[in-house]
Design a protein around this motif. Structure first.
Motif, PDB file in Angstrom:
ATOM      1  N   SER A 101       0.829  -1.204   0.000  1.00 35.37           N
ATOM      2  CA  SER A 101       0.000   0.000   0.000  1.00 35.37           C
ATOM      3  C   SER A 101       0.868   1.261   0.000  1.00 35.37           C
ATOM      4  O   SER A 101       0.619   2.205   0.740  1.00 35.37           O
ATOM      5  CB  SER A 101      -0.967  -0.005   1.181  1.00 35.37           C
ATOM      6  OG  SER A 101      -1.858  -1.096   1.064  1.00 35.37           O
ATOM      7  N   LYS A 116      -7.322  -4.482   3.616  1.00 34.23           N
ATOM      8  CA  LYS A 116      -7.209  -4.473   2.159  1.00 34.23           C
ATOM      9  C   LYS A 116      -5.896  -3.795   1.813  1.00 34.23           C
ATOM     10  O   LYS A 116      -5.650  -2.670   2.244  1.00 34.23           O
ATOM     11  CB  LYS A 116      -8.386  -3.720   1.537  1.00 34.23           C
ATOM     12  CG  LYS A 116      -8.442  -3.768   0.043  1.00 34.23           C
ATOM     13  CD  LYS A 116      -9.714  -3.065  -0.444  1.00 34.23           C
ATOM     14  CE  LYS A 116      -9.913  -3.234  -1.920  1.00 34.23           C
ATOM     15  NZ  LYS A 116     -11.143  -2.587  -2.371  1.00 34.23           N
ATOM     16  N   ALA A 117      -5.026  -4.486   1.060  1.00 42.45           N
ATOM     17  CA  ALA A 117      -3.705  -3.936   0.745  1.00 42.45           C
ATOM     18  C   ALA A 117      -3.312  -4.265  -0.686  1.00 42.45           C
ATOM     19  O   ALA A 117      -3.628  -5.335  -1.195  1.00 42.45           O
ATOM     20  CB  ALA A 117      -2.661  -4.498   1.699  1.00 42.45           C
ATOM     21  N   LEU A 118      -2.591  -3.329  -1.299  1.00 38.48           N
ATOM     22  CA  LEU A 118      -2.022  -3.540  -2.620  1.00 38.48           C
ATOM     23  C   LEU A 118      -0.529  -3.804  -2.428  1.00 38.48           C
ATOM     24  O   LEU A 118       0.199  -2.955  -1.920  1.00 38.48           O
ATOM     25  CB  LEU A 118      -2.226  -2.314  -3.512  1.00 38.48           C
ATOM     26  CG  LEU A 118      -1.647  -2.416  -4.924  1.00 38.48           C
ATOM     27  CD1 LEU A 118      -2.331  -3.531  -5.709  1.00 38.48           C
ATOM     28  CD2 LEU A 118      -1.787  -1.096  -5.653  1.00 38.48           C
ATOM     29  N   SER A 151      -4.377  -1.951  -9.195  1.00 43.77           N
ATOM     30  CA  SER A 151      -4.156  -0.517  -8.983  1.00 43.77           C
ATOM     31  C   SER A 151      -5.018   0.302  -9.938  1.00 43.77           C
ATOM     32  O   SER A 151      -5.472   1.388  -9.592  1.00 43.77           O
ATOM     33  CB  SER A 151      -2.685  -0.162  -9.161  1.00 43.77           C
ATOM     34  OG  SER A 151      -2.251  -0.487 -10.469  1.00 43.77           O
ATOM     35  N   MET A 156      -5.810   2.667  -6.619  1.00 41.91           N
ATOM     36  CA  MET A 156      -4.796   2.716  -5.567  1.00 41.91           C
ATOM     37  C   MET A 156      -3.429   3.122  -6.107  1.00 41.91           C
ATOM     38  O   MET A 156      -2.420   2.883  -5.490  1.00 41.91           O
ATOM     39  CB  MET A 156      -4.696   1.356  -4.863  1.00 41.91           C
ATOM     40  CG  MET A 156      -5.930   0.993  -4.088  1.00 41.91           C
ATOM     41  SD  MET A 156      -5.829  -0.634  -3.336  1.00 41.91           S
ATOM     42  CE  MET A 156      -5.115  -0.216  -1.750  1.00 41.91           C
ATOM     43  N   THR A 162       4.615   4.112  -7.589  1.00 44.97           N
ATOM     44  CA  THR A 162       3.945   4.232  -6.303  1.00 44.97           C
ATOM     45  C   THR A 162       4.480   5.478  -5.631  1.00 44.97           C
ATOM     46  O   THR A 162       5.685   5.615  -5.453  1.00 44.97           O
ATOM     47  CB  THR A 162       4.258   3.019  -5.405  1.00 44.97           C
ATOM     48  OG1 THR A 162       3.825   1.856  -6.072  1.00 44.97           O
ATOM     49  CG2 THR A 162       3.551   3.143  -4.075  1.00 44.97           C
TER      50      THR A 162
END
Length: 190
Positions: A101, A116-118, A151, A156, A162
């Motif tokens: 994230s 919830k994580a990317l 993403s 996200m 990132t």
């Protein structure tokens, strides 16, 4: 006295980690052929769930030579203040960076996994969703392959960069085409 077959037991209420994977190379290489896609697998909570290329060292494997032998691990834990089974994610790759994230993790660094994580490493993106349960000794994992980068779908972040805001600085992590020995983090100032 009869026992009802509909009573929920600890086994019925397992926490589930839904791991949704995407790679731009997934059609050409079939890196997910050894994953139990579409099935729920039960795992012991006291053993880490390892993901990587090495079938002997990892719980589940990705058939991609650009993935590290041991890429990452999910560790289950509980706290005295919560009945929920929670998880940390740890970068096991000595050569590749990983982000959770937007938080960059170097070799052996861990981060608490939110609900919830990317997660990104190499060209891979994983959307990990924790579905709570009441069981304490085990949990389930369910893999899914996504046709579109999470993403892009969830908003996200852009698929190749990132950004993490920290005191006015922006740390931009560029994705590589495999594990690299050099530092993959560039510092950008706005």
């Amino acid at each position: 006295m009869e026992v009802s077959q509909t009573i929920e037991t600890e086994e019925d209420m397992l926490t589930c980690l839904r791991i949704k994977l995407f790679s731009p190379q997934q059609d050409a290489r079939a890196p997910y052929r050894s994953l139990p896609v579409g099935e729920r697998k039960r795992l012991a909570a006291d053993d880490p769930l390892r993901l990587g290329r090495d079938a002997q060292a990892c719980t589940f494997t990705l058939a991609d030579p650009r993935v590290s032998r041991k890429q990452l691990a999910f560790h289950a834990y509980r706290t005295p203040r919560s009945p929920d089974l929670l998880f940390t994610v740890q970068n096991l790759s000595q050569k590749g960076r990983m982000s959770v994230s937007g938080l960059a993790l170097a070799y052996l660094e861990r981060a608490d996994l939110p609900d919830k994580a990317l997660i990104r490493f190499g060209e891979y993106e994983m959307l990990v969703v924790r579905e709570p349960g009441e069981a304490k000794a085990s949990f389930e994992v369910a893999f899914e392959v996504l046709p579109v980068a999470p993403s892009m779908e969830t908003g996200m972040g852009a698929p190749n960069v990132t950004a993490v805001m920290d005191s006015g600085s922006c740390f931009c992590e560029l994705r590589s085409h495999g594990p690299l020995e050099s530092d993959e983090t560039l510092m950008c100032h706005y």
